[in-house]
Design a protein around this motif. Structure first.
Motif, PDB file in Angstrom:
ATOM      1  N   LEU A 120       0.844  -1.340   0.061  1.00  0.00           N
ATOM      2  CA  LEU A 120       0.091  -0.033  -0.104  1.00  0.00           C
ATOM      3  C   LEU A 120       0.927   1.375  -0.089  1.00  0.00           C
ATOM      4  N   SER A 121       1.773   1.350   0.758  1.00  0.00           N
ATOM      5  CA  SER A 121       2.715   2.243   0.900  1.00  0.00           C
ATOM      6  C   SER A 121       3.559   2.598  -0.507  1.00  0.00           C
ATOM      7  N   ASP A 122       3.917   1.561  -1.389  1.00  0.00           N
ATOM      8  CA  ASP A 122       4.386   1.633  -2.599  1.00  0.00           C
ATOM      9  C   ASP A 122       3.382   2.308  -3.547  1.00  0.00           C
ATOM     10  N   ALA A 123       1.968   1.980  -3.429  1.00  0.00           N
ATOM     11  CA  ALA A 123       1.135   2.266  -4.161  1.00  0.00           C
ATOM     12  C   ALA A 123       0.666   3.831  -4.018  1.00  0.00           C
ATOM     13  N   VAL A 124       0.761   4.068  -2.623  1.00  0.00           N
ATOM     14  CA  VAL A 124       0.518   5.544  -2.561  1.00  0.00           C
ATOM     15  C   VAL A 124       1.655   6.441  -3.037  1.00  0.00           C
ATOM     16  N   LYS A 125       2.845   5.865  -2.838  1.00  0.00           N
ATOM     17  CA  LYS A 125       3.846   6.946  -3.075  1.00  0.00           C
ATOM     18  C   LYS A 125       4.154   7.075  -4.610  1.00  0.00           C
TER      19      LYS A 125
END
Length: 257
Positions: A120-125
């Motif tokens: 999720l963190s990678d997708a948001v970034k």
């Protein structure tokens, strides 16, 4: 004697049935978990919170991570309660789905890092980086009318998402208020081309047919495109041939954002 046996069997079956129902209700209740995240209560299933192994929430519900309880006995997590909505939706859907106009990418990335959801963190970034890149680029919009039935109206924009918005708007208008729709309607990522429309007289948005139904005109489409451009923050840069008193009748309109 036979009657007594049947009565005992019936009582046993009823107790057994009630016991099974009670166990099912108990299991159902046990699978539901209430979280107090920064003062906001969320009710979800244990399997939802356990979706990603080694995440913070999976550790909490499976007893790997100690978590305090609030006065009502709910797990208390001292994080942003509003943003947790998007964390939970990600766990439910397995993909990042954010509302249009969402601007808290950096905060959501921090929340994703706290909950140890790297995917999720990678997708948001990634979403954040794309938005920053797009904000540095100037968006151009051009609406041209060749006054030729074989060419019709042409809408160009270097932002594909805006082209998609115009297409959706025009389709919506045609379905709700117009009986006729383009005989030829083509679209690419940057251009919409309308051809073979009835040309109406100046100032007329709709043409009344003999059967008392309305048909779409080039002026109608141009008006809808202009209104959508202004609504989305474009400003008119130049217009050609505004001598007719309305930008709707200009041969070419150039917008910038």
């Amino acid at each position: 004697m036979e009657r007594k046996i049947n009565k005992r069997e019936k009582e046993y079956e009823e107790r057994h049935s009630n016991s099974e129902g009670s166990d099912q209700d108990k299991n159902c209740k046990m699978s539901l978990i209430t979280l107090n995240v920064g003062g906001y209560l969320y009710i979800t299933q244990k399997q939802t919170l356990s979706k990603y192994p080694d995440s913070f929430l999976e550790g909490v519900v499976n007893g790997k991570i100690l978590c305090p309880f609030d006065a009502d006995g709910h797990y208390f997590i001292d994080r942003d309660g509003l943003l947790f909505r998007h964390i939970l939706n990600f766990l439910r859907n397995g993909e990042l789905l954010l509302p249009e106009g969402f601007r808290e990418n950096q905060l959501l990335a921090q929340e994703a890092d706290f909950f140890q959801l790297k995917i999720l963190s990678d997708a948001v970034k990634s979403r954040w980086e794309k938005e920053q890149l797009a904000s540095r680029e100037t968006t151009f919009l051009e609406i041209t009318d060749s006054h030729d039935r074989s060419q019709g109206l042409r809408i160009f924009c270097n932002a594909p998402d805006f082209i998609a918005k115009i297409k959706s708007r025009i389709v919506l208008v045609s379905k709700s208020r117009l009986d006729g729709f383009p005989e030829e309607f083509s679209i690419s990522s940057n251009i919409i081309q309308f051809k073979y429309f009835i040309k109406s007289e100046n100032g007329t948005r709709l043409v009344l047919k003999e059967d008392n139904t309305f048909v779409c005109t080039l002026e109608t489409l141009k008006f809808e495109a202009i209104m959508m451009a202004l609504k989305c923050g474009f400003r008119l840069l130049t217009s050609l041939d505004c001598s007719k008193g309305s930008i709707v009748h200009s041969d070419a309109l150039h917008f910038i954002k």
